[in-house]
Scaffold this motif. Structure first.
Motif, mmCIF file in Angstrom:
data_model
loop_
_atom_site.group_PDB
_atom_site.id
_atom_site.type_symbol
_atom_site.label_atom_id
_atom_site.label_comp_id
_atom_site.label_asym_id
_atom_site.label_seq_id
_atom_site.Cartn_x
_atom_site.Cartn_y
_atom_site.Cartn_z
ATOM 1 N N VAL A 73 22.577 10.068 9.190
ATOM 2 C CA VAL A 73 21.050 10.126 8.418
ATOM 3 C C VAL A 73 21.164 10.840 6.794
ATOM 4 O O VAL A 73 21.483 11.806 6.652
ATOM 5 N N SER A 74 20.621 9.820 6.111
ATOM 6 C CA SER A 74 20.757 10.367 4.536
ATOM 7 C C SER A 74 19.972 10.903 3.421
ATOM 8 O O SER A 74 18.880 10.197 4.677
ATOM 9 N N ALA A 75 20.283 11.397 3.002
ATOM 10 C CA ALA A 75 18.776 12.415 2.023
ATOM 11 C C ALA A 75 17.784 11.179 1.310
ATOM 12 O O ALA A 75 16.648 11.800 1.220
ATOM 13 N N GLN A 76 18.298 10.112 1.483
ATOM 14 C CA GLN A 76 17.098 9.036 0.517
ATOM 15 C C GLN A 76 16.544 8.304 1.620
ATOM 16 O O GLN A 76 15.163 7.796 1.664
ATOM 17 N N GLU A 77 16.874 8.744 3.358
ATOM 18 C CA GLU A 77 16.143 8.043 4.500
ATOM 19 C C GLU A 77 15.366 9.298 5.219
ATOM 20 O O GLU A 77 14.086 8.229 5.422
#
Length: 309
Positions: A73-77
């Motif tokens: 998962v990304s930091a945005q998610e």
């Protein structure tokens, strides 16, 4: 161990080294016995053992992550999850691993990867829903300690002997079931039954080695978990938060559907806490984790030490 700010634990490290030495000694004896028993087939033994080791060392973490449904998962998610890991990595002076989340109601976390470059730290959605920020920080520090100490590589190497012995035992049993021990085919010129006897000896030795390796690996796993608890508590300076997370996760396993627990239990050695209902009694000798009482007792001692500092 990597050069990080995770506190070393010489007592637990010495016990882990002793256990690894015993496993290595067992491996040398086992391979030596196989070479003697197989005689002219020693190149096959070496090739099979080497291929199994390489496959387990390079791919076991990827297989485990895939089997547990982890996805990066990304930091945005997940900004809070990434933020916590960023702070802990800065505090520990270590590279940031990849971050993953598994869609599971079983509250848990795990780390995979043979080294820091390949490391992945994963939490389940069940854990994110249940823990407070400081509790989650303690769990993540525990998992980052596994990465810093290269525990996944250590446990993969330690578990290899058991895998090899198990494969040989099963192969021997199948060989016997399909007529490999037929006395009429295995008698030599002197009327002896050397092939059948050798096969039975191989099965017996392999089974014994598997049992001993299983117990030593479980012992090493318990040491590893205590060491990670201690390192995490000292890094964050909040052993009570980790103790609270342990108590909460262990206590809420009883609320998880039995089917979900059974699906998760094959991966207990990877998890922060074993996916098992408190009602189920498991002998400490066969457990991948120390008892909750032992882990809380250690965290309590650390809390007292920090209070006096």
């Amino acid at each position: 161990m990597s050069r990080t700010r995770f506190a070393p634990d010489r007592g637990l490290t010495s016990r882990m080294l002793l256990t690894m030495f015993l496993i290595g000694l067992l491996y040398v004896v086992f391979v030596g016995a196989l070479l003697v028993l197989f005689k002219g087939y020693w190149p096959i033994v070496v090739i099979v053992a080497g291929a199994l080791f390489v496959a387990q060392f390079w791919f076991s973490d990827k297989i485990a992550a895939f089997s547990m449904g982890a996805h990066e998962v990304s930091a945005q998610e997940y900004p809070e999850l990434h933020g916590t890991i960023d702070r802990l990595c800065a505090l520990a002076d270590m590279p940031k691993p990849r971050v993953a989340v598994a869609q599971s109601d079983v509250p848990n976390a795990f780390a995979t990867g043979r080294n820091e470059k390949n490391a992945v730290v994963c939490v389940t959605t069940g854990l994110l829903r249940r823990l407070e920020p400081e509790e989650l920080e303690g769990v993540l520090a525990h998992e980052l300690s596994h990465v810093a100490h290269r525990d996944v590589a250590v446990m993969t190497i330690a578990g290899f002997l058991g895998v090899l012995a198990g494969v040989i035992t099963r192969a021997g049993l199948q060989f016997g079931m399909f007529g490999g021990f037929d006395r009429r085919d295995s008698r030599d010129a002197n009327g002896s039954d050397n092939t059948a006897v050798a096969a039975l000896v191989i099965i017996g030795v392999s089974a014994a080695v598997y049992a001993i390796s299983f117990l030593l690996t479980r012992l090493l796993s318990r040491y590893r978990e205590l060491s990670a608890d201690r390192s995490a508590a000292l890094l964050t300076g909040r052993p009570s938060a980790l103790a609270s997370a342990l108590t909460k996760v262990s206590g809420q396993m009883a609320a998880i559907p039995t089917e979900d627990l059974r699906r998760a239990q094959p991966f207990n050695a990877f998890y922060f806490a074993p996916a098992i209902s408190p009602r189920e009694l498991v002998s400490n000798a066969f457990s991948t984790h120390p008892s909750l009482e032992k882990r809380l007792e250690q965290l309590g001692r650390i809390s007292n030490e920090l209070g006096r500092a």
